[in-house]
Enzyme design. Structure first.
Site, PDB file in Angstrom:
ATOM      1  N   LYS A   1      57.283  77.310  59.353  1.00 24.07           N
ATOM      2  CA  LYS A   1      57.357  76.762  58.114  1.00 24.07           C
ATOM      3  C   LYS A   1      56.338  77.380  56.881  1.00 24.07           C
ATOM      4  O   LYS A   1      55.758  77.296  57.371  1.00 24.07           O
ATOM      5  CB  LYS A   1      57.494  76.116  58.218  1.00 24.07           C
ATOM      6  CG  LYS A   1      58.286  75.541  57.038  1.00 24.07           C
ATOM      7  CD  LYS A   1      58.391  74.235  56.404  1.00 24.07           C
ATOM      8  CE  LYS A   1      59.458  73.410  55.589  1.00 24.07           C
ATOM      9  NZ  LYS A   1      59.676  72.073  55.798  1.00 24.07           N
TER      10      LYS A   1
ATOM     11  N   THR B   1      66.723  41.712  44.844  1.00 23.91           N
ATOM     12  CA  THR B   1      68.612  42.368  44.813  1.00 23.91           C
ATOM     13  C   THR B   1      67.707  43.048  43.886  1.00 23.91           C
ATOM     14  O   THR B   1      69.059  42.878  42.697  1.00 23.91           O
ATOM     15  CB  THR B   1      68.842  40.629  44.802  1.00 23.91           C
ATOM     16  OG1 THR B   1      68.332  40.047  44.135  1.00 23.91           O
ATOM     17  CG2 THR B   1      69.375  39.930  46.496  1.00 23.91           C
TER      18      THR B   1
ATOM     19  N   SER C   1      72.813  40.062  44.143  1.00 26.32           N
ATOM     20  CA  SER C   1      73.230  39.696  45.229  1.00 26.32           C
ATOM     21  C   SER C   1      73.977  39.330  46.140  1.00 26.32           C
ATOM     22  O   SER C   1      74.499  40.016  47.557  1.00 26.32           O
ATOM     23  CB  SER C   1      72.573  38.406  45.249  1.00 26.32           C
ATOM     24  OG  SER C   1      73.583  36.993  44.009  1.00 26.32           O
TER      25      SER C   1
ATOM     26  N   GLY D   1      68.344  36.166  49.091  1.00 32.13           N
ATOM     27  CA  GLY D   1      69.232  34.707  48.105  1.00 32.13           C
ATOM     28  C   GLY D   1      69.824  35.457  47.837  1.00 32.13           C
ATOM     29  O   GLY D   1      70.272  36.009  46.369  1.00 32.13           O
TER      30      GLY D   1
ATOM     31  N   GLU E   1      64.601  69.482  62.161  1.00 33.50           N
ATOM     32  CA  GLU E   1      63.265  69.887  61.869  1.00 33.50           C
ATOM     33  C   GLU E   1      62.681  68.506  62.237  1.00 33.50           C
ATOM     34  O   GLU E   1      62.434  67.420  61.836  1.00 33.50           O
ATOM     35  CB  GLU E   1      62.747  70.302  59.996  1.00 33.50           C
ATOM     36  CG  GLU E   1      61.523  69.987  59.767  1.00 33.50           C
ATOM     37  CD  GLU E   1      60.808  70.792  58.658  1.00 33.50           C
ATOM     38  OE1 GLU E   1      60.253  70.235  57.726  1.00 33.50           O
ATOM     39  OE2 GLU E   1      62.274  69.739  57.285  1.00 33.50           O
TER      40      GLU E   1
ATOM     41  N   CYS F   1      64.013  74.437  56.843  1.00 35.33           N
ATOM     42  CA  CYS F   1      64.073  74.109  55.982  1.00 35.33           C
ATOM     43  C   CYS F   1      64.086  74.830  54.435  1.00 35.33           C
ATOM     44  O   CYS F   1      64.380  75.239  54.115  1.00 35.33           O
ATOM     45  CB  CYS F   1      63.515  72.342  55.556  1.00 35.33           C
ATOM     46  SG  CYS F   1      63.699  70.740  54.621  1.00 35.33           S
TER      47      CYS F   1
ATOM     48  N   SER G   1      66.292  66.885  54.930  1.00 35.50           N
ATOM     49  CA  SER G   1      65.884  67.747  53.417  1.00 35.50           C
ATOM     50  C   SER G   1      66.898  65.798  53.516  1.00 35.50           C
ATOM     51  O   SER G   1      67.774  65.657  53.910  1.00 35.50           O
ATOM     52  CB  SER G   1      67.415  68.296  53.393  1.00 35.50           C
ATOM     53  OG  SER G   1      67.360  68.797  52.667  1.00 35.50           O
TER      54      SER G   1
ATOM     55  N   SER H   1      72.674  34.139  44.034  1.00 32.78           N
ATOM     56  CA  SER H   1      73.083  33.380  43.435  1.00 32.78           C
ATOM     57  C   SER H   1      74.063  33.629  42.088  1.00 32.78           C
ATOM     58  O   SER H   1      74.038  32.595  41.315  1.00 32.78           O
ATOM     59  CB  SER H   1      71.219  34.486  42.538  1.00 32.78           C
ATOM     60  OG  SER H   1      72.183  35.365  41.428  1.00 32.78           O
ATOM     61  N   GLY H   2      74.942  34.271  43.236  1.00 32.89           N
ATOM     62  CA  GLY H   2      76.428  33.828  42.608  1.00 32.89           C
ATOM     63  C   GLY H   2      76.781  35.341  41.484  1.00 32.89           C
ATOM     64  O   GLY H   2      77.556  35.005  41.313  1.00 32.89           O
TER      65      GLY H   2
END
Length: 552
Positions: A114, A398, A298, A291, A45, A150, A176, A293-294
């Protein structure tokens, strides 16, 4: 008239607005189909314009560019190769339609518009398009093609009309968008139309990312009795040629390749990868920055980025404060090493001291609270934005859906960024995806085999580390409880009594409802992110910021 025909399914990744580029993509797909002996090629489409075009489609210059693109493709069919069905916006007698066009012998052989225009969820087609009349079948080498676009598949009216007027099969070009439940839902809808009409269905969906939306492809041929005759792989461009024969019962599709359905976690993960990849590449960013961060959010975000773009296009920064634990420092460094990315450390402690000095007189006599915590987050946001501006890399934010739902995020801090792959991912699913990716590498991923984060990142209690010994559960309900309540509120719009009846504490439900409402102003300022669920924030869920309704 013929008793045999080859129909190619062209699962294409268009770029919205790049008409010349899309025409070239369609041409390449047609050439590939021609090499496989195809007589007819079905493309998605609005493939000429890209989908969804939103208000861009209202520009007369863009409408004219799309018309010229269709006409250019029509001229290419004078080469004796296969005919092709393409979708494009089209102005006819002053009305703008969502159209599909059969091109062959160097010209436009037929047009269909359509009929059912969707106007719910992410769709807003009634705002820009005019509905067409019920389509009539198109004769193609003695085969009567029932062309329905569709949304026309999702209701019985158009399929029944085409059957009544003699269609031999139903061709369905689609744009879609993906959500985690959509593949099975599409098959069920197509199966219903197949049961009602006893006609085969050729369903071709576009693939690729477009802002928040991801299109998964997953095109298929469903023959009589809901028999799957062909299925294209999800999340990748593909052209597959199918063979058809006319028998006593009508046209039948011979068995072709059937790509396996994806595991739910792989499906979600690959949607995240493709959404980020296309957002970065279609907007021509050299790479991404984030970043690191641990923490798990992230860690998962950077793994998705490396799988999408490769390690050489991803750069991570650890920005420790006095409250950053040694575990976080070690885990962030370990993630970077496992993924092979560049990793820098920029302490925000000098910025914290500077803000303390700047605001000392104004804050005199007050106690430390979330204000000082937010300053840390905003110092990190400013650092990352400066690097993004200087280096040209897009900043990837994040935050996950659980945090964005209840406002557990800082404006102009950890919400800084151009895109988010976790925006529609609840925290419980973040954990599940992280475990899955540590054991699997999906097809096409550019990241490493094996683990992408240390196990401790997954098992340790989540924390923003903005004050000593802080954990998320100091402020929020446990994530399994929070995410369960949010699913009831966001995806299902359930009332408080209904949620309590499922076993949740009433006070907790009311608290989460209140946090959800109060955070609307933050979500309005959040970056776009990949749509994964049935109801993502943004296009799917539009709530007022000023809102006096309160549940009891």
């Amino acid at each position: 008239m013929t008793d045999k025909i080859k129909i190619a399914l062209a699962q294409i990744n268009p770029k919205l607005g790049d008409v010349a580029g899309n025409v070239a993509r369609i041409g390449r797909a047609r050439a590939e189909a021609a090499a496989g002996g195809a007589d007819l090629v079905l493309a998605p489409e609005l493939v000429v314009s890209g989908y969804p075009p939103e208000d861009l489609v209202l520009k007369p210059a863009f409408q004219e560019a799309c018309r010229q693109g269709v006409e250019a493709l029509a001229k290419e069919t004078a080469d004796g190769g296969p005919a092709i069905i393409v979708g494009s916006p089209w102005v006819e007698e002053g009305k703008l339609y969502n159209g599909a066009f059969l091109l062959g012998d160097g010209r436009i052989l037929a047009k269909r518009f359509k009929y059912d225009l969707p106007n719910y969820g992410v769709f807003d087609e009634k705002r820009v398009f005019v509905p067409g009349p019920q389509p009539e079948p198109i004769d193609f080498n003695g085969m009567q093609l029932g062309l329905m676009i569709c949304e026309d598949l999702w209701f019985p009216t158009t399929a029944a009309h085409l059957k009544q007027y003699g269609a031999d099969l139903l061709l369905v070009p689609n744009g879609s968008p993906y959500d985690h439940a959509k593949p099975e839902q599409r098959l069920d809808i197509a199966g219903s139309r197949q049961d009602e009409t006893d006609l085969p269905i050729v369903y071709v969906n576009q693939v690729g990312g477009q802002d928040e939306l991801v299109f998964d492809g997953d095109s298929f041929v469903l023959d009589r009795g809901r028999q799957m005759r062909a299925r294209l792989p999800s999340f990748e461009e593909k052209v597959v040629v199918t063979e058809w024969q006319r028998g006593n019962a009508g046209w039948l599709c011979l068995p072709a390749d059937i790509a396996p359905a994806l595991d739910p976690m792989e499906s979600i993960y690959r949607a995240m990868v493709l959404g980020l990849k296309d957002y970065v590449e279609k907007n021509r960013f050299p790479g991404i920055l984030l970043g690191l961060s641990g923490g798990i959010d992230s860690a998962l975000s950077v793994a998705v980025a490396v799988d999408a773009l490769g390690a050489d296009r991803v750069r991570a920064v650890m920005m420790p404060s006095p409250y950053t634990s040694q575990d976080s420092l070690d885990d962030a460094a370990a993630c970077a090493k496992l993924l092979g990315i560049r990793y820098d450390i920029v302490s925000i402690e000098p910025a914290m001291r500077a803000f303390d000095t700047m605001l000392r007189d104004i804050f005199a006599g007050t106690q430390k609270d979330t204000t000082e915590e937010n300053i840390q987050s905003r110092a990190r946001g400013m650092t990352l934005m400066a690097m993004s501006n200087k280096l040209g890399h897009m900043l990837l934010t994040t935050g996950n859906k659980s945090e964005m739902s209840v406002g557990y995020a800082t404006l102009y801090g950890d919400m800084c960024g151009g895109y988010s792959v976790l925006k529609d991912i609840y925290k419980v699913t973040v954990f599940a995806l992280s475990r899955w990716r540590n054991k699997h590498r999906p097809d096409g991923a550019l990241g490493p085999l094996g683990p992408v984060m240390p196990e401790r990142v997954i098992t340790k209690p989540p924390s923003a580390e903005l004050k000593p010994d802080q954990t998320d559960q100091d402020t929020l309900p446990p994530y399994d409880v929070l995410d369960g309540i949010l699913t009831c509120l966001v995806e299902q719009e359930m009332a408080v009594d209904q949620i309590v009846a499922k076993g949740y504490d009433r006070a907790t439900v009311l608290r989460v409802w209140r946090m959800l409402d109060l955070a609307e102003y933050k979500r309005r300022q959040a970056p776009p992110g990949v749509k994964i669920s049935r109801r993502a924030f943004g296009r799917d869920r539009r709530y007022p910021i000023t809102n006096g309704f309160r549940p009891q």
